[in-house]
Design a protein around this motif. Sequence first.
Motif, PDB file in Angstrom:
ATOM      1  N   PHE A  53       0.854  -1.191   0.000  1.00  0.00           N
ATOM      2  CA  PHE A  53       0.000   0.000   0.000  1.00  0.00           C
ATOM      3  C   PHE A  53       0.890   1.242   0.000  1.00  0.00           C
ATOM      4  CE2 PHE A  53      -2.313  -3.465   1.871  1.00  0.00           C
ATOM      5  CZ  PHE A  53      -3.590  -3.345   1.326  1.00  0.00           C
ATOM      6  N   TYR A  54       0.353   2.327  -0.548  1.00  0.00           N
ATOM      7  CA  TYR A  54       1.068   3.607  -0.534  1.00  0.00           C
ATOM      8  C   TYR A  54       0.218   4.636   0.195  1.00  0.00           C
ATOM      9  CZ  TYR A  54       4.369   1.647  -3.847  1.00  0.00           C
ATOM     10  OH  TYR A  54       5.328   0.868  -4.432  1.00  0.00           O
ATOM     11  N   THR A  55       0.878   5.494   0.948  1.00  0.00           N
ATOM     12  CA  THR A  55       0.117   6.534   1.659  1.00  0.00           C
ATOM     13  C   THR A  55      -0.368   7.601   0.681  1.00  0.00           C
ATOM     14  OG1 THR A  55       2.195   7.697   2.136  1.00  0.00           O
ATOM     15  CG2 THR A  55       1.324   6.231   3.849  1.00  0.00           C
ATOM     16  N   ASN A  56      -1.477   8.233   1.049  1.00  0.00           N
ATOM     17  CA  ASN A  56      -2.007   9.332   0.232  1.00  0.00           C
ATOM     18  C   ASN A  56      -1.293  10.646   0.600  1.00  0.00           C
ATOM     19  OD1 ASN A  56      -3.105  10.270   2.617  1.00  0.00           O
ATOM     20  ND2 ASN A  56      -5.199   9.576   2.158  1.00  0.00           N
ATOM     21  N   GLY A  57      -1.809  11.739   0.087  1.00  0.00           N
ATOM     22  CA  GLY A  57      -1.163  13.042   0.303  1.00  0.00           C
ATOM     23  C   GLY A  57      -1.098  13.460   1.760  1.00  0.00           C
ATOM     24  N   GLU A  58      -1.989  12.903   2.585  1.00  0.00           N
ATOM     25  CA  GLU A  58      -1.951  13.214   4.029  1.00  0.00           C
ATOM     26  C   GLU A  58      -1.157  12.169   4.819  1.00  0.00           C
ATOM     27  OE1 GLU A  58      -5.245  13.662   2.379  1.00  0.00           O
ATOM     28  OE2 GLU A  58      -4.194  15.572   2.073  1.00  0.00           O
ATOM     29  N   GLY A  59      -0.463  11.300   4.111  1.00  0.00           N
ATOM     30  CA  GLY A  59       0.341  10.281   4.785  1.00  0.00           C
ATOM     31  C   GLY A  59      -0.476   9.110   5.297  1.00  0.00           C
ATOM     32  N   GLN A  60      -1.739   9.016   4.868  1.00  0.00           N
ATOM     33  CA  GLN A  60      -2.630   7.979   5.410  1.00  0.00           C
ATOM     34  C   GLN A  60      -2.589   6.687   4.598  1.00  0.00           C
ATOM     35  OE1 GLN A  60      -6.008  10.517   4.887  1.00  0.00           O
ATOM     36  NE2 GLN A  60      -6.251  10.844   7.102  1.00  0.00           N
TER      37      GLN A  60
END
Lengths: 285, 285
Positions: B171-178
């Motif tokens: 998985f990769y985090t989104n722009g908010e690091g989530q």
Amino acid sequence: MSDDNITVEALARLENCDDPRLKLITTSVITHLHAVVREVEPTLEEWGQAIDFLTQVGHWCDDTRQEFILLSDTLAVSMLVDTLAGRKPESATESTVLGPFHLPNAPELSFGANISKDRIGEPTLVTGRVLSIDGTPIANAKLDVWQASAEGLYDVQEPERFPNMNLRGIFYTNGEGQFGFCTEKPASYPVPTDGPVGAMLKALGRPAMRPAHIHFMVSAEKYQSLTTHLFVRDDPYLKSDAVQAVKDSLIVEFKQLDNPVEAEQFGIPSPYFKVNEDFRLALAV
Amino acid sequence: MSDDNITVEALARLENCDDPRLKLITTSVITHLHAVVREVEPTLEEWGQAIDFLTQVGHWCDDTRQEFILLSDTLAVSMLVDTLAGRKPESATESTVLGPFHLPNAPELSFGANISKDRIGEPTLVTGRVLSIDGTPIANAKLDVWQASAEGLYDVQEPERFPNMNLRGIFYTNGEGQFGFCTEKPASYPVPTDGPVGAMLKALGRPAMRPAHIHFMVSAEKYQSLTTHLFVRDDPYLKSDAVQAVKDSLIVEFKQLDNPVEAEQFGIPSPYFKVNEDFRLALAV
């Protein structure tokens, strides 16, 4: 958990081991493995390389290749085990390492048989007796013999040429404790360098050569079994054996003889080399 | 050669090694291997058993089974390496062992995907952020996730049931690091006991159980990669982990929730377990 506690805890977990010898061995192994980690502080990448190396060593082991013995030999672990385990009366023949090339089930051959299948190397006659340390001949002692060829290769290293056992044989002493067989003069050779241990030696800048020798496993009822070599005197690698297995008492002369009568008796051409050496076994304890 | 000389000579033979790090490591390994031999004085039979054991460990290693990692883990070598190599700023998430079950090339999945193929276990939602140690969210950080099933087995231990990857994903985090993914609640389980390391644990009288956990490898450009677990709070094996990999800061609550709205959003039934945990990465050095 601090790093000190990790070792303390690892050792504490042996408390339910009901085999005191296994517990002692495992305690020593864990203690020293952890000491290596503390001294070296490996990175995770180096730890991974060590795992890969050991895995490769395991994958190179099969019925005819024992890369873990080669690793033990080249780190001089085998020789240290041999030296500590092999303390015998001074008059008994000294032992040395087994090496990675012993095969079970070599052919049983009669007195004087030739273990060289192609007879290309220099003809060599090996004779001697198996004795107890007081000099009494031991009848029916078993000698399991193996060696590299005149080209420095064991049969298992050239299976296309020698699909069956070459330069291997099992002999029994006669009523006077005598044995005898014909062979070719062994050559010095590099330990196998095509596997992970070879790569290790190269990375360490270490030469791979072993001095020429013939392997013997000598056993007889009521006596301690003996695993040893006879080394060829004047070999240039006696002082730099890659596995540190040379003992002075095991260096013998391969004497060049021109004795057509004896040669004909054993079915080899003359001149030939001859080794005459007795093995003295200690009583089993 | 006396037994002292054997070690001196073995170390002297490293003199031509032009890789100082390899020389240091090999010096430490030879020194401590020889120390084990001196402490233990193995018989030739015991030496042979050690060779056989290591050979078996190697033979059990293949693309989906890493018995040498399991050996390193169960002797607490992995945890010691991790502890010494993993010294990071205090506010960074702590690391723990890789374990023998990581596979490369897990499938890349989108936010919220479910890594449980059969959905039989207790539904679990795992969410959190990847942060720098000052709390800044890190976008596009990679999380490689793997775990045992609700029955305590990794996919590679039941290949007939899960021929493709189960309970693994990237998985990769989104722009908010989530990040967020669904799974089944992991169970505690024994390390594999069908191989030589299992036989060793049995001979040592040691339990094989590991407390339930999810594995994470978290990485992001400019940051130190982190290999760690999240352990299930209240697991009965937290204090007796067979590989000593538990750190208090990695024990988290799998909170039971009944929130049909969130459950529907992630396509799982309610009630479900939820873990919300951030990972804090130290800057690369």
